[in-house]
Design an enzyme around this catalytic site. Structure first.
Site: not given
Ligand SMILES: *Cc1c(COP(=O)(O)O)cnc(C)c1O
Length: 388
Positions: A123, A210, A239
């Site tokens: 994701f 990420d 986050k």
């Molecule tokens: C939450 C998340 C995202 C997206 O972040 P947003 O602030 O919602 O755009 C991307 N990558 C990972 C691994 C995430 O946990």
């Protein structure tokens, strides 16, 4: 718009690990707004920094120098082991910045159609490029045509990466999560990241991580890659960075740190004084209270506690985690469990239908950690009994 299917509760106040809803009910927060509020709710250091900065200067523009942004870049690159930072306002934007950086890097090396290797079950966000990078059809469905230039491989499969290396000369980068969060707390084998690093070195690819969910102390290190003996070229952060104030960052190292030149990328709000003041308060507090070390210890306490409390429960297929990023995989889909949790006064999420995800704040006490174990174990055992 109807973008969310929300649980029937609204919170109006928080303190530390606890939230109160509009009816006065109290909840133990084992999700932290999805790994955002690492310092818990209403942390005095964050509140004070925000109040002070709001009264001084909220926003100017990236047309001018921003002193707090420079201070945050220094603090963040220091704990992350990186060289330079670009600031934006969300996780998706920080991955978007990484994707654009990789394409630019490719074009600078005369690769006309640069491609990025991404993983199944990943994701990376909801913008067009990041949903195209995401390995979940539900996130993509209805938004075709997708952004081109991604090659998908199974997660935790280094052989699949070697196969792409043999067949695809246009590859410029690999983008993966060090532990997949939304995908169900999927922890790769110990040598996975190391093997990716070697492959990237061999082929001149960028290793891009990420760390939006795994970063900022969540796994018991500042960043999850620091469990391994290596440096990535690019990291996405968001986050937990400012405890709930929107901010994201794309960090880069070595050659990757000098790819962007003036005019290539930008953001109006990105790295404004208000958001940066909150992020600086988070980093300072995490350092002085040694919360990263604490997350490692608490995580082990939670894992040990959950394994003991759920031993022999036939609804439980696996209990896994690193630091305060924990998954309890059940033997069948149980998407109703978060609403059962609400009735029992505990917040968590379900991932991939079968995995209870716990992402409690890094500031929880031992007693609160034990309370999470007891509430979750009771709930899972009741669920197991109901089906039997
Ligand atoms: C939450 C998340 C995202 C997206 O972040 P947003 O602030 O919602 O755009 C991307 N990558 C990972 C691994 C995430 O946990």
């Amino acid at each position: 718009m109807s973008t969310y299917s929300r649980l029937p509760v609204t919170f109006e106040r928080g303190e530390g690990t606890w939230l109160w809803d509009t009816r006065g009910n109290k909840y133990l927060d084992a999700l932290s707004g999805i790994a955002v509020c690492g310092l818990g709710h209403a942390h005095p250091a964050v509140s004070a920094a925000l109040c002070e900065q709001a009264g001084r200067l909220i926003h100017t523009s990236n047309l001018y120098g921003v002193a707090l942004q420079e201070r945050l870049a220094d603090a963040l690159t220091d704990v992350a082991g990186m060289d330079r930072a670009f600031f934006c306002n969300s996780g998706a934007e920080s991955v978007e910045a990484a994707i654009k950086l990789a394409r630019l890097y490719g074009h600078q090396r005369q690769i006309a159609q640069p491609a990025i290797i991404v993983a199944e079950k990943s994701f990376h966000g909801r913008t067009l490029a990041t949903l195209s990078a995401t390995g979940n059809r539900k996130v993509q469905a209805g938004f075709e045509p997708l952004v081109q230039g991604f090659i998908r491989v199974p997660y935790n499969d280094i052989e699949a990466l070697h196969a792409v290396a043999r067949n695809s000369p246009q590859v410029v980068a690999v983008l993966v999560e060090p532990i997949q969060g939304e995908g169900g707390i999927n922890i790769p084998s110990d040598d996975y990241l190391k093997s990716i690093r070697e492959l990237c070195d061999q082929h001149g690819w960028l290793m891009m991580l990420d760390e939006i969910q795994t970063g900022m102390g969540r796994t018991g290190r500042w960043f999850a890659y620091q469990h391994h003996d290596l440096y990535p070229d690019v990291i996405s952060v968001a986050k937990g960075l400012a405890n709930g104030v929107p901010i994201g960052a794309c960090l880069a190292r070595g050659a990757a740190a000098n790819v962007y030149q003036p005019g290539n990328h930008g953001s109006t709000f990105g790295g404004n004084p208000l958001a940066c003041s909150a992020a600086l308060a988070v980093i300072t507090t995490m350092r002085t209270e040694r919360l990263v070390e604490r997350a490692a210890g608490l995580g082990q306490r939670l894992l040990d506690g959950l394994r003991a409390a759920l031993a022999g429960c036939d609804l439980v297929a696996d209990i896994r985690g690193r630091g305060l990023m924990i998954g309890i995989e059940l033997t069948r889909p149980s998407t109703h469990l978060p609403s059962v949790g609400l009735e029992r006064g505990i917040l968590f999420s379900m991932q991939s239908e079968k995995v209870i995800r716990l992402l409690p704040p890094l500031i929880i006490s031992d007693i609160e950690a034990d309370e999470i174990v007891s509430r979750i174990a009771t709930l899972v055992r009741e669920e197991a009994a109901r089906a039997a």
